[in-house]
Design a protein around this motif. Structure first.
Motif, mmCIF file in Angstrom:
data_model
loop_
_atom_site.group_PDB
_atom_site.id
_atom_site.type_symbol
_atom_site.label_atom_id
_atom_site.label_comp_id
_atom_site.label_asym_id
_atom_site.label_seq_id
_atom_site.Cartn_x
_atom_site.Cartn_y
_atom_site.Cartn_z
ATOM 1 N N ALA A 466 10.344 -2.783 5.743
ATOM 2 C CA ALA A 466 11.046 -1.945 4.774
ATOM 3 C C ALA A 466 10.081 -1.284 3.801
ATOM 4 O O ALA A 466 10.405 -0.252 3.205
ATOM 5 C CB ALA A 466 12.074 -2.780 4.000
ATOM 6 N N GLY A 467 8.880 -1.843 3.656
ATOM 7 C CA GLY A 467 7.892 -1.247 2.767
ATOM 8 C C GLY A 467 7.446 0.131 3.227
ATOM 9 O O GLY A 467 6.928 0.917 2.419
ATOM 10 N N ASP A 471 6.660 5.426 1.902
ATOM 11 C CA ASP A 471 6.134 6.710 2.355
ATOM 12 C C ASP A 471 6.779 6.978 3.707
ATOM 13 O O ASP A 471 6.298 6.517 4.743
ATOM 14 C CB ASP A 471 4.607 6.675 2.464
ATOM 15 C CG ASP A 471 4.027 8.054 2.766
ATOM 16 O OD1 ASP A 471 4.797 8.953 3.171
ATOM 17 O OD2 ASP A 471 2.811 8.233 2.608
ATOM 18 N N ARG A 472 7.900 7.693 3.710
ATOM 19 C CA ARG A 472 8.721 7.817 4.907
ATOM 20 C C ARG A 472 8.016 8.532 6.044
ATOM 21 O O ARG A 472 8.452 8.455 7.189
ATOM 22 C CB ARG A 472 10.036 8.514 4.551
ATOM 23 C CG ARG A 472 10.859 7.697 3.567
ATOM 24 C CD ARG A 472 12.213 8.316 3.290
ATOM 25 N NE ARG A 472 12.931 7.525 2.300
ATOM 26 C CZ ARG A 472 14.159 7.812 1.879
ATOM 27 N NH1 ARG A 472 14.789 8.893 2.343
ATOM 28 N NH2 ARG A 472 14.752 7.046 0.985
ATOM 29 N N ARG A 473 6.931 9.220 5.750
ATOM 30 C CA ARG A 473 6.175 9.829 6.836
ATOM 31 C C ARG A 473 5.621 8.769 7.779
ATOM 32 O O ARG A 473 5.442 9.011 8.975
ATOM 33 C CB ARG A 473 5.026 10.666 6.272
ATOM 34 C CG ARG A 473 5.450 11.880 5.472
ATOM 35 C CD ARG A 473 4.247 12.490 4.774
ATOM 36 N NE ARG A 473 3.642 11.555 3.833
ATOM 37 C CZ ARG A 473 2.505 11.794 3.191
ATOM 38 N NH1 ARG A 473 1.845 12.934 3.413
ATOM 39 N NH2 ARG A 473 2.017 10.914 2.341
ATOM 40 N N ARG A 524 1.962 -4.170 2.939
ATOM 41 C CA ARG A 524 0.715 -3.718 2.314
ATOM 42 C C ARG A 524 0.885 -2.337 1.685
ATOM 43 O O ARG A 524 0.392 -2.069 0.582
ATOM 44 C CB ARG A 524 -0.383 -3.689 3.378
ATOM 45 C CG ARG A 524 -1.786 -3.455 2.859
ATOM 46 C CD ARG A 524 -2.765 -3.771 3.991
ATOM 47 N NE ARG A 524 -4.151 -3.611 3.560
ATOM 48 C CZ ARG A 524 -4.872 -2.518 3.743
ATOM 49 N NH1 ARG A 524 -4.317 -1.466 4.340
ATOM 50 N NH2 ARG A 524 -6.115 -2.460 3.337
ATOM 51 N N VAL A 525 1.590 -1.449 2.379
ATOM 52 C CA VAL A 525 1.849 -0.119 1.821
ATOM 53 C C VAL A 525 2.633 -0.218 0.523
ATOM 54 O O VAL A 525 2.303 0.420 -0.490
ATOM 55 C CB VAL A 525 2.614 0.744 2.850
ATOM 56 C CG1 VAL A 525 3.166 2.008 2.202
ATOM 57 C CG2 VAL A 525 1.719 1.102 4.028
ATOM 58 N N LEU A 526 3.674 -1.040 0.525
ATOM 59 C CA LEU A 526 4.515 -1.161 -0.665
ATOM 60 C C LEU A 526 3.756 -1.803 -1.820
ATOM 61 O O LEU A 526 3.879 -1.372 -2.982
ATOM 62 C CB LEU A 526 5.763 -1.980 -0.324
ATOM 63 C CG LEU A 526 6.791 -2.143 -1.446
ATOM 64 C CD1 LEU A 526 7.263 -0.788 -1.957
ATOM 65 C CD2 LEU A 526 7.976 -2.974 -0.951
ATOM 66 N N LEU A 527 2.980 -2.840 -1.508
ATOM 67 C CA LEU A 527 2.210 -3.503 -2.559
ATOM 68 C C LEU A 527 1.193 -2.555 -3.182
ATOM 69 O O LEU A 527 0.966 -2.565 -4.397
ATOM 70 C CB LEU A 527 1.510 -4.739 -1.991
ATOM 71 C CG LEU A 527 2.420 -5.924 -1.658
ATOM 72 C CD1 LEU A 527 1.685 -6.944 -0.810
ATOM 73 C CD2 LEU A 527 2.954 -6.579 -2.937
ATOM 74 N N ARG A 528 0.582 -1.723 -2.374
ATOM 75 C CA ARG A 528 -0.385 -0.771 -2.923
ATOM 76 C C ARG A 528 0.315 0.339 -3.686
ATOM 77 O O ARG A 528 -0.225 0.836 -4.681
ATOM 78 C CB ARG A 528 -1.244 -0.220 -1.792
ATOM 79 C CG ARG A 528 -2.120 -1.293 -1.165
ATOM 80 C CD ARG A 528 -3.372 -0.703 -0.565
ATOM 81 N NE ARG A 528 -4.342 -1.756 -0.298
ATOM 82 C CZ ARG A 528 -5.636 -1.556 -0.168
ATOM 83 N NH1 ARG A 528 -6.123 -0.334 -0.307
ATOM 84 N NH2 ARG A 528 -6.450 -2.553 0.084
ATOM 85 N N ARG A 529 1.460 0.766 -3.212
ATOM 86 C CA ARG A 529 2.210 1.777 -3.958
ATOM 87 C C ARG A 529 2.589 1.231 -5.335
ATOM 88 O O ARG A 529 2.546 1.962 -6.338
ATOM 89 C CB ARG A 529 3.461 2.174 -3.166
ATOM 90 C CG ARG A 529 4.440 3.049 -3.929
ATOM 91 C CD ARG A 529 3.839 4.396 -4.295
ATOM 92 N NE ARG A 529 3.487 5.193 -3.136
ATOM 93 C CZ ARG A 529 4.338 5.954 -2.458
ATOM 94 N NH1 ARG A 529 5.595 6.025 -2.831
ATOM 95 N NH2 ARG A 529 3.929 6.653 -1.426
ATOM 96 N N ALA A 530 2.974 -0.038 -5.379
ATOM 97 C CA ALA A 530 3.351 -0.651 -6.663
ATOM 98 C C ALA A 530 2.147 -1.130 -7.459
ATOM 99 O O ALA A 530 2.312 -1.614 -8.580
ATOM 100 C CB ALA A 530 4.301 -1.825 -6.411
#
Length: 788
Positions: A466-467, A471-473, A524-530
Motif C-alpha cells: 500500500a506504500g 507515488d502512484r506512478r 520503504r517508499v512510504l517511509l522515505r516519503r514521510a
C-alpha cells in the motif's frame, strides 16, 4: 509536517525520487575512485556460506567423500557450463554471484532435459554429453572463447553480500537442523522420520532406472506428478555414485537454496534500484508467513514458505529456483533491462531460447508456477496497453509460451489429473473450522468468520504494498504489476480452492518472495516519503512483534480448542491486535502527524507478516518443550520409532543389489509403521530402498487415490481401488500357497518378495514354496521360482 525537525537525517523529495526510480546504482563518477576491497573480503561471504552448508551436512553424518564429489560435479558439470551459456546470451548488468546463480539454474534445466532422453535410451551417463559439448563449443569457436572470463560489471557492496550469506546460513540452520535430526541416514532411525521422504526417494529411484517414469509404489499406475527434480537427483547419482538417500536427505537442496536467495536479491535490486533493500527482502523471504497467534502449531494458515517446504518438498524448492531465474530473464526482456547487446537479433533470440528452456523445466518441476506467471504477464500486457507503453510483442510472446506450457502440462504431462484440488471455498473453510475449533460442524457465520480470519492473516504481508500509493506512478511499473498480479492469483487460489493436505498453499508459497519484494519496496517508499528515520522504523517493528507475542501469550489460545472454551476465543487475539493497531494509529496521528503515523503502522504491520514464522516458532516452542523435552523437539515420537522394523534397510539393499531394475517386487507392508487400523497407506519404504517397482505398497498420494477423494473423507486412509489384487497380494505373502504364488508370478510378473515377517501367518510355508535369499531382523527376501 509539524514534526519534521524531530526526525534527523531526512531526505529531500528529489533524493527520494531518485532512490526509488528503477535505475541501476553505479559506482564511480567524478572524484577519486573508492578503494577496492581485497579478494579475501570480497569472497569471504561466499566462503562463509559454503562452510556453513558443508559443516551442516557433515555434522549430520554425510560422508566427506560424498560432499566432495557432489560439489565437484555441481561445479564442473552443472554450474560452469551453465554459466558459459548465460555469459553468451545474457548481457544484463549483474554481479559474479548473480551470474553463477543464473548459470547454475540454466545448468539444472539443461541437465534434466538431457538426462530424460539419455535415460530413455538406456545410457543415463550420457547426461555428461551436454557439459562436454558446451566446453568444446566454447573452446573451439573463436567468438565464444572470451566468455571464459566473467562478464559481470557490477560489484555488490560487502554488506549486501553478507546479507545474502547470512540469509543462506540462517535458512540452512532454520530448515535443515530439524529436518536432519528427524531424518537420519541410518536405520531404524531413518524409518521413523518424515514419511514424505520415502515418497521422494521412491520417485528419485524410479527416475534413476526408468524414463518415462511410472508410480513405483503401485505397479502400472501413471506418474502424473512434478518429477523433474527427481531427474536431477537421479542424474547426480549416476555421475557421482552418491546414494539417492544422501542426495535427497542432505545435499541436493543446499545449492538450490543458495542460488534462490541470490536471485531473489537480484530481482529486489532491480525493482528498487538500490542495494539497501537486500537485507529486509531476504529476511522476509526466510521468515514470511501467515501470522498465527495461537500457542500451538497449526497448518490451517499455511504456516510459511521456503523455510517449511525447502526439504519436505524438493519439487517446490527446485521449481522456485527455476522460476526465480525465469522471472529475471522475462522481466529483463519485457522492461528492456537485458542490456544494449540484447537489442541484437542473435542475442535476443538466444535469450528467448534460454527462457523457453527454463519455462519447460519449470513446467515439469512445479507447474503451479505457470498459471501464476501467466497471471502476471496478462496483467503487464493489460496495463501496458492501457498506458500505450512500448512494444507489446515481448509480453505476448512470453504469455503465448507460458500458455502453451500450461496446456501441455495439464493435458499431457499431468493427464488432466486434479490431484485432489477442488474449487470449494465452503468445504475449505469447514475443514479449517474443524481443525481450529475441534467441532465437526459449523454454521455459515462461523465459516465466514474463519474465512475473514484467514484473509486478515494473509493481508499482513500485503500491507507494505500500500506504500506504493505514495507515488502512484510506481504502481504502473511493469515489474510491480507483474508481482502484484502473481501474488493476487496465489492468494485467490489459496482462499477459493480446497485440498485435504492444504496443497493449495503451494500457490501461495510460490508467490511469497515476490510479494515480499513489493511489500518491502512499498514500505520503504512510504517511509522515505514521510521522512521516517531508520531508528524509528526499527522501534516500530520491534514493538509490533513484541506486542503481537504478548497478545498471544495473554489470551493463551491453543488449537484445537479445549472442550468448554467458546468458539469466539479463536478470534480474540486477532481482534485485540486490530484494536491495538487502531489505538496506536490514533495516538501517533496526533503526536507525529497522519503521514508518519501511516508509514510507521504500515511498516509495523508488514513486519508482523514478514517475520511470522520467526515469532510463531517462539509461541509454540515452549509447549513442545514442556510436552517432549528440549532434546526431543523435532524428533519422531517414541511410538513411531519403536514401530520401525529391524532389518528393512539391509534386506532392501540386498534386493537392490541382486535384482534387475525391471524386476517387480511384492510386499505385505502397505501401512505406515504402527498405523494398520485404520491403514495409513503412506508406506513407500520398499520402493524407496529397493529402487524397484512394487506390485502394491502404499497408495496414498497416487493420482487415482487423490482424484477419488471428496470433502469430508480422511485423506490419510484412502481405500485401495482394486481390493481383489490387494487380497491376492497379501494372501500370497502372508499365507502362501503354490497357486497364489504362481498367480503373482504368471499374471503380474512378480519375481521377488520383500516380506515383513511380523505380518505373516503362523507356520508360514514361504520357506518351502519360495527361495529364501536373505534375512535380516524382521525382514526377509524371497525369489519366486521360475515357471516349470
Amino acid at each position: 509536517m509539524a514534526h519534521t525537525s524531530s526526525f534527523p537525517g531526512s531526505e529531500s523529495r528529489s533524493e527520494f525520487l531518485v532512490d526509488t526510480a528503477p535505475t541501476e546504482v553505479r559506482p564511480g563518477g567524478r572524484g577519486p575512485s573508492p578503494k577496492r576491497p581485497s579478494r579475501v573480503r570480497v569472497w569471504s561471504p561466499a566462503l562463509f556460506g559454503l562452510l556453513v552448508a558443508v559443516a551442516m551436512a557433515a555434522w549430520f553424518g554425510t560422508p566427506g567423500r560424498d560432499i566432495a564429489v557432489f560439489c565437484a560435479y555441481l561445479a564442473l558439470c552443472v554450474a560452469l557450463p551453465g554459466t558459459l551459456v548465460v555469459r553468451a546470451v545474457y548481457r544484463g548488468r549483474r554481479t559474479v554471484a548473480e551470474e553463477v546463480a543464473l548459470g547454475l539454474v540454466v545448468g539444472y534445466a539443461l541437465e534434466v532435459l538431457t538426462y530424460i532422453p539419455a535415460r530413455a535410451l538406456g545410457a543415463p551417463r550420457l547426461v555428461l554429453a551436454w557439459p562436454v559439448a558446451t566446453y568444446l563449443v566454447f573452446l573451439l569457436v573463436p567468438g565464444l572463447r572470451r566468455f571464459w572470463r566473467s562478464g559481470a560489471r557490477v560489484r555488490a557492496p560487502l554488506r549486501s553480500s553478507w546479507a545474502i550469506a547470512a540469509a543462506f546460513a540462517g535458512l540452512t540452520v532454520w530448515s535443515a537442523v530439524p529436518f536432519f535430526r528427524n531424518n537420519p541416514l541410518s536405520w531404524p532411525a531413518m524409518g521413523a522420520g518424515d514419511y514424505d521422504e520415502p515418497f521422494h526417494l521412491a520417485l528419485a529411484a524410479e527416475l534413476k532406472h526408468h524414463v518415462p517414469p511410472r508410480t513405483p509404489m503401485v505397479a502400472g499406475e501413471p506418474l502424473l506428478y512434478h518429477w523433474f527434480a527427481y531427474a536431477h537427483v537421479a542424474a547426480s547419482s549416476w555421475v557421482t555414485g552418491v546414494e539417492l538417500v544422501v542426495l535427497v536427505l542432505r545435499l541436493s537442496v543446499l545449492p538450490m537454496l543458495a542460488a534462490f536467495l541470490v536471485l531473489i536479491a537480484m530481482t529486489a535490486r532491480r525493482v528498487a534500484g538500490s542495494w539497501g533493500i537486500t537485507a529486509p527482502v531476504l529476511a522476509g523471504t526466510v521468515f514470511v508467513g501467515t501470522p498465527s497467534l495461537y500457542l500451538s502449531s497449526t497448518m490451517v494458515f499455511g504456516w510459511g514458505g521456503v523455510q517449511s517446504t525447502a526439504w519436505r518438498s524438493p519439487t517446490q524448492t527446485f521449481g522456485a529456483l527455476l522460476f526465480a531465474a525465469l522471472a529475471v530473464l522475462v522481466l529483463d526482456q519485457l522492461t528492456g533491462r537485458a542490456g544494449p547487446q540484447a537489442l541484437r537479433v542473435p542475442s535476443r533470440a538466444g535469450l528467448w531460447t534460454v527462457a523457453a528452456v527454463l519455462m519447460v523445466a519449470v513446467m515439469g518441476a512445479k507447474a503451479v508456477f505457470l498459471p501464476l506467471l501467466l497471471a502476471g504477464l496478462v496483467a503487464m500486457i493489460a496495463v501496458g496497453a492501457a498506458l500505450r507503453r512500448g512494444p507489446r510483442w515481448p509480453g505476448l510472446l512470453a504469455a503465448a509460451m507460458t500458455l502453451a506450457c500450461t496446456v501441455y502440462a495439464q493435458l499431457v504431462l499431468f493427464g488432466q489429473a486434479r490431484q485432489g484440488i477442488l474449487l470449494s471455498p465452503v468445504s475449505a473453510m469447514r475443514q479449517r473450522w474443524q481443525e481450529l475449533g475441534g467441532q465437526p460442524g459449523a454454521g455459515p457465520l462461523w465459516l465466514l468468520g474463519v474465512g475473514a480470519l484467514l484473509a486478515l492473516c494473509l493481508a499482513f504481508a500485503w500491507c507494505g504494498a500500500a506504500g506504493l500509493l505514495a507515488d502512484r506512478r510506481l504502481l504502473a511499473r511493469p515489474a510491480v504489476v507483474f508481482m502484484l498480479a502473481m501474488a493476487a492469483a496465489g492468494h485467490a487460489v489459496t482462499l477459493l480452492f480446497h485440498h485435504p493436505g492444504y496443497s493449495q498453499f503451494f500457490f501461495l508459497f510460490a508467490v511469497y518472495p515476490y510479494l515480499v519484494i513489493v511489500s518491502v519496496y512499498g514500505a520503504r517508499v512510504l517511509l522515505r516519503r514521510a521522512r521516517v528515520p531508520a531508528w524509528a522504523t526499527a522501534c516500530a517493528l520491534v514493538t509490533a512483534v513484541l506486542g503481537v507475542c504478548l497478545v498471544a501469550f495473554a489470551w493463551h489460545v491453543t488449537v484445537p480448542l479445549a472442550p468448554g472454551r467458546p468458539a469466539i476465543t479463536l478470534f480474540l487475539p486477532y481482534l485485540t491486535v486490530l484494536a491495538g493497531i487502531g489505538l496506536a494509529g490514533a495516538v501517533l496521528a496526533v503526536t507525529i502527524g497522519r503521514l508518519r503515523a501511516t508509514a510507521l503502522l504500515t511498516a509495523a504491520a508488514t513486519g508482523v507478516g514478514l517475520t511470522a514464522c520467526g515469532y510463531g516458532l517462539m509461541l509454540w516452542l515452549p509447549g513442545k518443550v514442556a510436552a517432549k523435552g528440549l532434546g526431543k523437539v523435532g524428533h519422531a515420537v517414541a511410538s513411531e520409532s519403536d514401530a520401525v522394523p529391524e532389518g528393512a534397510l539391509a534386506a532392501a539393499r540386498w534386493l537392490r543389489d541382486h535384482s534387475a531394475p525391471d524386476d517387480l517386487v511384492a510386499t505385505n507392508s502397505h501401512c505406515h509403521w504402527g498405523r494398520r487400523d485404520p491403514c495409513d497407506a503412506g508406506q513407500f519404504w520398499a520402493a524407496a530402498l529397493t529402487e524397484r517397482r512394487v506390485l502394491v505398497e502404499g497408495w496414498r498420494y497416487t493420482t487415482r487415490a487423490n482424484d477419488r477423494w471428496r470433502p469430508g473423507q480422511d485423506y490419510r486412509y484412502p481405500p485401495f481401488w482394486d481390493q481383489e489384487l490387494l487380497r491376492l497380494n497379501d494372501a500370497a505373502v502372508n499365507t502362501p500357497t503354490a497357486a497364489s504364488l504362481g498367480l503373482l508370478r504368471d499374471r503380474y510378473h512378480v519375481r521377488w518378495l520383500l516380506v515383513d515377517l511380523r505380518l505373516t501367518g503362523p507356520g508360514s510355508s514361504l520357506d518351502a514354496l519360495a527361495g529364501l535369499r536373505f534375512r535380516s531382523g524382521d525382514y526377509a527376501v524371497y525369489r519366486l521360482p521360475d515357471r516349470s
